[in-house]
Design an enzyme around this catalytic site. Structure first.
Site, PDB file in Angstrom:
ATOM      1  N   THR A  41      40.778  38.220  37.357  1.00  0.00           N
ATOM      2  CA  THR A  41      39.899  37.641  38.104  1.00  0.00           C
ATOM      3  C   THR A  41      38.552  38.248  37.288  1.00  0.00           C
ATOM      4  O   THR A  41      37.858  37.467  37.442  1.00  0.00           O
ATOM      5  CB  THR A  41      39.684  38.485  39.398  1.00  0.00           C
ATOM      6  N   TYR A  55      40.333  30.613  42.726  1.00  0.00           N
ATOM      7  CA  TYR A  55      39.836  30.526  41.719  1.00  0.00           C
ATOM      8  C   TYR A  55      40.296  30.056  39.906  1.00  0.00           C
ATOM      9  O   TYR A  55      42.247  30.923  40.815  1.00  0.00           O
ATOM     10  CB  TYR A  55      38.682  31.886  41.054  1.00  0.00           C
ATOM     11  N   SER A  88      47.576  39.533  37.051  1.00  0.00           N
ATOM     12  CA  SER A  88      48.386  40.629  36.214  1.00  0.00           C
ATOM     13  C   SER A  88      49.601  40.549  37.803  1.00  0.00           C
ATOM     14  O   SER A  88      50.589  41.876  37.080  1.00  0.00           O
ATOM     15  CB  SER A  88      47.556  41.848  37.037  1.00  0.00           C
ATOM     16  N   THR A 121      43.364  42.337  39.681  1.00  0.00           N
ATOM     17  CA  THR A 121      43.831  44.073  40.395  1.00  0.00           C
ATOM     18  C   THR A 121      45.302  44.100  41.235  1.00  0.00           C
ATOM     19  O   THR A 121      44.948  45.279  42.295  1.00  0.00           O
ATOM     20  CB  THR A 121      42.825  43.966  41.643  1.00  0.00           C
ATOM     21  N   ASP A 122      45.470  42.327  40.835  1.00  0.00           N
ATOM     22  CA  ASP A 122      46.958  43.148  41.961  1.00  0.00           C
ATOM     23  C   ASP A 122      47.611  43.707  41.533  1.00  0.00           C
ATOM     24  O   ASP A 122      49.110  44.549  42.181  1.00  0.00           O
ATOM     25  CB  ASP A 122      47.769  41.339  41.453  1.00  0.00           C
ATOM     26  N   LYS A 194      45.275  49.207  46.274  1.00  0.00           N
ATOM     27  CA  LYS A 194      44.154  48.444  46.423  1.00  0.00           C
ATOM     28  C   LYS A 194      44.767  48.309  47.534  1.00  0.00           C
ATOM     29  O   LYS A 194      45.850  47.894  48.358  1.00  0.00           O
ATOM     30  CB  LYS A 194      44.775  46.804  45.890  1.00  0.00           C
ATOM     31  N   GLU A 315      64.482  62.812  56.694  1.00  0.00           N
ATOM     32  CA  GLU A 315      65.495  61.964  57.622  1.00  0.00           C
ATOM     33  C   GLU A 315      66.814  61.047  56.997  1.00  0.00           C
ATOM     34  O   GLU A 315      67.402  60.198  57.831  1.00  0.00           O
ATOM     35  CB  GLU A 315      64.257  60.301  56.928  1.00  0.00           C
TER      36      GLU A 315
HETATM   37  N1  DGL Z   1      45.609  37.355  40.299  1.00  0.00           N
HETATM   38  C1  DGL Z   1      44.824  37.877  39.999  1.00  0.00           C
HETATM   39  C2  DGL Z   1      45.263  39.174  38.855  1.00  0.00           C
HETATM   40  O1  DGL Z   1      45.371  38.895  38.504  1.00  0.00           O
HETATM   41  C3  DGL Z   1      44.185  38.139  40.956  1.00  0.00           C
HETATM   42  C4  DGL Z   1      43.297  39.508  41.707  1.00  0.00           C
HETATM   43  C5  DGL Z   1      42.369  39.619  40.903  1.00  0.00           C
HETATM   44  O2  DGL Z   1      42.210  39.527  39.013  1.00  0.00           O
HETATM   45  O3  DGL Z   1      41.428  40.841  41.644  1.00  0.00           O
HETATM   46  O4  DGL Z   1      44.933  40.241  39.566  1.00  0.00           O
END
Ligand code: DGL
Length: 358
Positions: A41, A55, A88, A121-122, A194, A315
């Site tokens: 992103t 987006y 990502s 971020t993913d 995250k 467990e």
């Molecule tokens: N498609 C997600 C990624 O590339 C978008 C989320 C982001 O980068 O914040 O991880």
């Protein structure tokens, strides 16, 4: 006449090259930081300035990202490389190996003092942990992303990038393992995750805590990481072109053995069970995991819960089942350590030692 003309153009070209070189002349007082761009992103664009979901990620190149934050030239000599341009969720083991090799090559150079990796971020937390285990340098490696695309009102990317460069250029960041820098916070690659689908301060380390803050573009540290990382690890990916296949099977009420059986049939070398609670094994799942172990698959008990220590022989009787427990690692990070462990050994006692070490 023709010669005269070509001489003139050669002089003009040389003049331009000198001007360009001097414009980008490194300031010897500043650290040299290389930005490795992978997409996400932070490199995303939306149809309007209010588009913060829906987006397109991974569309803006690294030079544009750098030019958008000219203040960076005052705190570091910044250069950029576009290593990938992907969202990502599509990060793969092959991407990780290529990225880690590039990081290690650059950090072996005396004229590279730190690295920033711009990333979606993913899966940012996963890449951060993988690099935390395989980077062979004490120099700072900082992962950074954004939750709003570059075209959005109050896009968080530029400020995040500025902070990440400041961190990568900071002597205080040396020897702390791979770091994640977002939303004025500094987190350890091992423990960060995250925590929210869309909020800008989504990266959290809930119980073990972040390592520090940014204020005025300067990093302030308040904690050290406790586990071994980077130059202290036993993992070396320099000659690897692939990683052993390891997958994660998720548990929930009424779960059956289907996913586990399918992973085993597909030939996985390791299996992480994202159990409920303290890694509890539902009755229909336990025999499938035992059968997997009997076929040589290394089984790691993790928890879907998110925080806390996964107790060995709690467990389930791990000694009897010959399973490994994930300690405090999330299932997705336990997968990473298990993949690297399997490049060294299949011995579950050795692998359990690694889970208590990294
Ligand atoms: N498609 C997600 C990624 O590339 C978008 C989320 C982001 O980068 O914040 O991880």
């Amino acid at each position: 006449m023709l010669f005269h003309k070509s001489a003139q153009s050669m002089v003009a070209l040389l003049g331009l090259m000198v001007a360009l070189a001097s414009a980008h002349a490194a300031d010897p007082k500043l650290a040299n930081v290389t930005i490795l761009a992978t997409g996400g992103t932070i490199a995303g664009t939306g149809a309007t300035s209010t588009t913060t979901v829906g987006y397109t990620a991974a569309t803006v190149g690294v030079q544009t990202l750098i030019q958008a934050v000219p203040e960076m030239t005052k705190i570091a000599n910044v250069s950029g490389e576009q290593v990938f341009q992907i969202a990502s969720e599509n990060m793969s083991n092959e991407h990780w190996l290529a990225l880690a090799k590039r990081v290690n090559t650059l950090l072996a150079q005396k004229d590279v003092h730190g690295i920033v990796i711009t990333h979606g971020t993913d899966t940012l937390e996963e890449t951060a942990y993988f690099l935390n285990l395989v980077v062979k340098s004490k120099k700072p490696v900082v992962l950074v992303g954004s939750m709003r695309p570059s075209t959005a009102i109050s896009a968080d990317g530029p400020a995040n990038l500025y902070n990440a460069v400041a961190l990568a250029a900071s002597p205080d960041a040396v020897g702390r393992g791979v770091l994640v820098s977002m939303s004025d916070q500094i987190h350890a690659g091992r423990d960060v995750s995250k925590s929210n689908t869309t909020m800008v301060d989504t990266f959290r380390t809930p119980e073990l805590g972040m390592l520090g803050y940014f204020q005025g573009g300067k990093p302030f540290f308040y904690r050290q990481v406790a586990r071994k990382h980077t130059t202290e690890t036993e993992f070396d990916i320099s000659s690897l072109n692939a990683l052993p296949q390891v997958d994660v099977a998720y548990a929930y009420a009424n779960v059956g053995p289907t996913a586990i059986d399918a992973f085993v049939a597909a030939g996985v070398k390791g299996l992480v069970h994202a159990g409920v609670g303290n890694g509890s094994l539902p009755a229909k799942v336990r025999p499938a995991l035992s059968a997997a172990r009997a076929k040589g698959v290394v089984v790691v008990r993790a928890s879907r819960v998110g925080q806390g220590i996964l107790a060995r022989n709690g467990e389930a009787n791990d000694d009897e089942l010959d399973f490994v427990v994930a300690d405090t690692l999330s299932p997705q990070k336990a997968r990473i350590l298990l993949m690297l462990a399997l490049t060294k050994t299949n011995n579950t006692k050795e692998i359990q030692r690694m889970f208590y070490t990294y």
